[in-house]
Design an enzyme around this catalytic site. Structure first.
Site, PDB file in Angstrom:
ATOM      1  N   SER A  78       1.858  -2.282  33.185  1.00 20.15           N
ATOM      2  CA  SER A  78       2.021  -1.290  32.413  1.00 20.15           C
ATOM      3  C   SER A  78       3.586  -1.608  31.623  1.00 20.15           C
ATOM      4  CB  SER A  78       2.017   0.091  33.113  1.00 20.15           C
ATOM      5  OG  SER A  78       1.944   1.180  32.074  1.00 20.15           O
ATOM      6  N   ASP A 208      -9.325   2.295  31.872  1.00 21.46           N
ATOM      7  CA  ASP A 208      -7.974   2.852  31.636  1.00 21.46           C
ATOM      8  C   ASP A 208      -7.841   3.767  30.385  1.00 21.46           C
ATOM      9  OD1 ASP A 208      -5.419   3.213  31.182  1.00 21.46           O
ATOM     10  OD2 ASP A 208      -4.735   1.136  31.489  1.00 21.46           O
ATOM     11  N   HIS A 236      -5.963   3.030  34.803  1.00 27.44           N
ATOM     12  CA  HIS A 236      -4.581   2.549  34.510  1.00 27.44           C
ATOM     13  C   HIS A 236      -3.929   1.997  35.932  1.00 27.44           C
ATOM     14  CE1 HIS A 236      -1.127   1.683  31.886  1.00 27.44           C
ATOM     15  NE2 HIS A 236      -0.335   2.182  32.870  1.00 27.44           N
TER      16      HIS A 236
END
Length: 258
Positions: A78, A208, A236
């Protein structure tokens, strides 16, 4: 034996790798998990982060400690993408491969903040932004932005396929973190001879809702990688929703590129 260095995403910490670390170690590899500045158990406060380098310092210290022949498989999740890219830019010879797992991967033409600030934040829906708490710090001349991920955002956009226990863990442990804006990173791009010279692999997470599959594909098209892998049913947080599948991809990457 290969050496993995795992870097968490925004507002999270090294704790999020607790399912991945023992699996990689059981396969005979060394694993270092890093808390970025003001993250996890790092004692700094977000107000101390004035630059991307400040945020990345704990990772840079790990790479500085390497011997001349040591190399790492550097894994970014991320918003860990810009710190990992900066580390790759500063220490390209110490990285065998940089792996971006549903991550904001910078390019070498725009500021390191580009994929997050210019593309993601501009496309965030009202529902998403209402569950992200933005704050300001810094000075009038150098204003900086902090971000905190609310419980509803975590539940709906990040952890929707993850075990409820891991969602509870996140609710207890997430912290305010820096938003990776151009005021934090500066406007200069990372270099072709540094970051651009490092082999990169991207792992797409198919379910996600925070960084949609389409957005992940745009990130890859923006700065093509050596290989794209996918975990179809991961949200995610693949380290929670599909930890064994994530480890499988990371082990294959080590076999191929490290």
């Amino acid at each position: 034996m290969k050496h993995y260095v795992l870097v968490h995403g925004g507002c999270h910490g090294s704790w999020c790798w607790y399912k991945v670390k023992p699996v990689l170690e059981a396969s005979g590899h060394r694993v270092t998990v890093v808390d970025l500045t003001a993250s996890g158990v790092n004692l700094s406060r977000v107000e101390e982060i004035q630059s991307l380098e400040d945020y990345t310092k704990p990772l840079l210290k790990v790479l500085e400690s390497f011997g001349s022949d040591d190399k790492a498989i550097l894994v970014a999740h991320s918003l860990g993408g810009p710190p990992v890219a900066l580390a790759a830019d500063m220490f390209p010879s110490k990285i065998s491969v940089a792996v971006f797992v549903t991550s904001f991967m910078p390019d070498t033409k725009n500021p390191p903040s580009y994929t997050f600030e210019k593309k993601y934040l501009e496309s965030v829906t009202e529902e998403e932004s209402s569950n992200m708490e933005f704050g300001t710090y810094g000075t009038h001349e150098h204003p900086l932005t902090s971000v905190f991920l609310g419980t509803k955002f975590l539940a709906k956009f990040m952890y929707q396929l993850s075990p409820v226990e891991d969602f509870e863990l996140a609710k207890m442990l997430v912290r305010v973190g820096p938003a990776v804006t151009s005021n934090l990173t500066g406007t200069k791009s990372l270099t072709e001879e540094g970051y651009g010279s490092v082999t990169r692999v991207y792992v797409v997470c198919g379910e996600d809702k925070g960084l949609t599959k389409e957005f992940q594909q745009w990130i890859i098209q923006n700065f093509p990688v050596k290989e794209v892998m996918e975990i179809k049913d991961a949200d995610h947080m693949p380290m929670f929703s599909k930890p064994l599948e994530l480890c499988d991809r990371l082990l294959k990457i080590a076999d191929k590129y490290a």
